[in-house]
Structures are given as structure tokens and as C-alpha cells.
Scaffold this motif. Structure first.
Motif, mmCIF file in Angstrom:
data_model
loop_
_atom_site.group_PDB
_atom_site.id
_atom_site.type_symbol
_atom_site.label_atom_id
_atom_site.label_comp_id
_atom_site.label_asym_id
_atom_site.label_seq_id
_atom_site.Cartn_x
_atom_site.Cartn_y
_atom_site.Cartn_z
ATOM 1 N N ASP A 62 0.832 -1.210 0.000
ATOM 2 C CA ASP A 62 0.000 0.000 0.000
ATOM 3 C C ASP A 62 0.865 1.258 0.000
ATOM 4 O OD1 ASP A 62 -2.253 -1.600 -0.004
ATOM 5 O OD2 ASP A 62 -2.607 -1.402 2.156
ATOM 6 N N ASP A 65 2.270 1.690 -3.505
ATOM 7 C CA ASP A 65 1.220 2.224 -4.388
ATOM 8 C C ASP A 65 1.012 3.715 -4.144
ATOM 9 O OD1 ASP A 65 0.813 -0.232 -5.561
ATOM 10 O OD2 ASP A 65 -0.974 -0.709 -4.378
ATOM 11 N N TRP A 68 3.960 5.805 -5.512
ATOM 12 C CA TRP A 68 3.969 5.921 -6.965
ATOM 13 C C TRP A 68 2.861 6.877 -7.435
ATOM 14 C CZ3 TRP A 68 7.564 5.728 -10.171
ATOM 15 C CH2 TRP A 68 7.332 5.624 -11.540
ATOM 16 N N CYS A 176 6.111 -3.125 -14.157
ATOM 17 C CA CYS A 176 4.995 -3.462 -13.267
ATOM 18 C C CYS A 176 5.388 -4.608 -12.335
ATOM 19 C CB CYS A 176 3.771 -3.874 -14.082
ATOM 20 S SG CYS A 176 3.046 -2.509 -14.989
#
Length: 196
Positions: A62, A65, A68, A176
């Protein structure tokens, strides 16, 4: 005579039916047999061990994420002329520090040694991929912060500076994070059989 043919036909049909049923019962896959108690206990114990580790791992995901998304927002805000290059540099400096902490936190999250060998190996691979991604993300943020440094920036106009930042982000962006094979295998191995 016709009655004997009907009788023999009935007997033949009955014999074939019994044979087919017996064969399906005898050749049923072992997976249909109820799981033994020790296997269920083992899977349950592995679930508890993994779940504790995965809770901490998910928190780190988390954070990655969020970092980013923040990085993209900073570059986008500058592109849209919502913030100055000085603000970009300040925010990227803070974000670099957060990304460094996330990278260090992942290094301190080894897989539990009480997992069985296969689960341990899968968890190690999952963590290794995530650590590589976190490190690449940190390098991208660092490169952007360097590109946005007002003392060293070469581009003079807002448009040139924005293009330079976006190009740096595209060029340096991490691949990714693809952990589907590991998570799928772990989910399969840590799920109790349906007939347990």
C-alpha cells in the motif's frame, strides 16, 4: 424366445450399469477422498503463519502504491502548471525519503522460517520481486528529484522542464510488479480442501 431376448438384454444392461458404477467408484481421484486430519492441521498452521506475514507485506504494498501515485501526481501537477519547479523539487525530496523508508522496511520483512519449504520459497520469490520493484521505484523518484533540482536544471521554460520530467519518468519507471504466479500458488497451497 422373445421373452428370453428381453430377459438377456435386461441382464446385460444391468451388468454394464453395475460395472460402470463400480469402476467410477474404484477409479475416483484421490482428491475426492476426505482430507486427513493432519493435512488439515498443517494447512491451517501454514495459513496462520503466512497471514501474519502477509498483513505486514500488504501494508508495504500500500505504501509503494501511494508513493507511486504521489510521484505521478507531482509530475502531472507541474505539467498542468499547478505548482512551481521549487515545489516539485521539495515534494520529490520528501517522497524520496518516504520511498527510502519503504525500501528499508521491505528489507526487514523476511519470510517466516516456519513455513514449509515450498511455501517459504514462493514467499521469498514474492518478496524478492517486491523488493526489486521498490528499489526501482526509489531510483525513479531519485532521478526525478535530480532532474527537478532548480540549481542544476538545464531546461529554461516550463514546457521544456515539464517534458524533461515526463521523459525521465517514462525512461526510468519501474516495470509493473507481477506476482500473480506466486500469489496464485500460495493461495492454492493454503486453501483447505472443499471436502475437509
Amino acid at each position: 424366445m422373445p421373452n428370453k431376448k428381453v430377459f438377456y438384454g435386461f441382464c446385460l444392461t444391468l451388468a454394464l450399469s453395475i460395472f460402470a458404477i463400480a469402476r467410477s467408484v474404484l477409479l475416483s481421484p484421490a482428491g475426492d477422498a476426505p482430507a486427513d486430519e493432519s493435512a488439515i492441521r498443517h494447512i491451517t498452521a501454514q495459513q496462520q503463519i503466512f497471514d501474519g506475514w502477509y498483513t505486514d507485506y500488504k501494508k508495504q504494498l500500500d505504501v509503494l502504491d501511494y508513493n507511486w501515485a504521489q510521484c505521478q501526481a507531482i509530475v502531472s501537477d507541474y505539467h498542468n502548471d499547478n505548482i512551481s519547479i521549487n515545489t516539485v523539487y521539495t515534494r520529490l525530496t520528501l517522497l524520496e525519503h518516504q520511498a527510502q523508508q519503504a525500501d528499508e522496511s521491505l528489507q526487514k520483512l523476511p519470510p517466516p522460517i516456519s513455513l514449509d519449504d515450498t511455501n517459504y520459497d514462493l514467499t521469498t520469490l514474492l518478496l524478492h520481486k517486491t523488493q526489486s520493484y521498490a528499489n526501482a521505484q526509489l531510483e525513479t523518484i531519485r532521478a526525478l528529484r535530480t532532474a527537478a533540482d532548480p540549481a542544476n536544471i538545464k531546461a529554461e521554460t516550463h514546457e521544456e522542464q515539464s517534458r524533461q520530467l515526463r521523459e525521465t519518468m517514462l525512461r526510468k519507471a519501474p516495470d509493473c510488479l507481477f506476482t500473480a504466479p506466486e500469489t496464485s500458488s500460495l493461495r492454492s497451497r493454503l486453501t483447505l480442501p472443499e471436502n475437509s
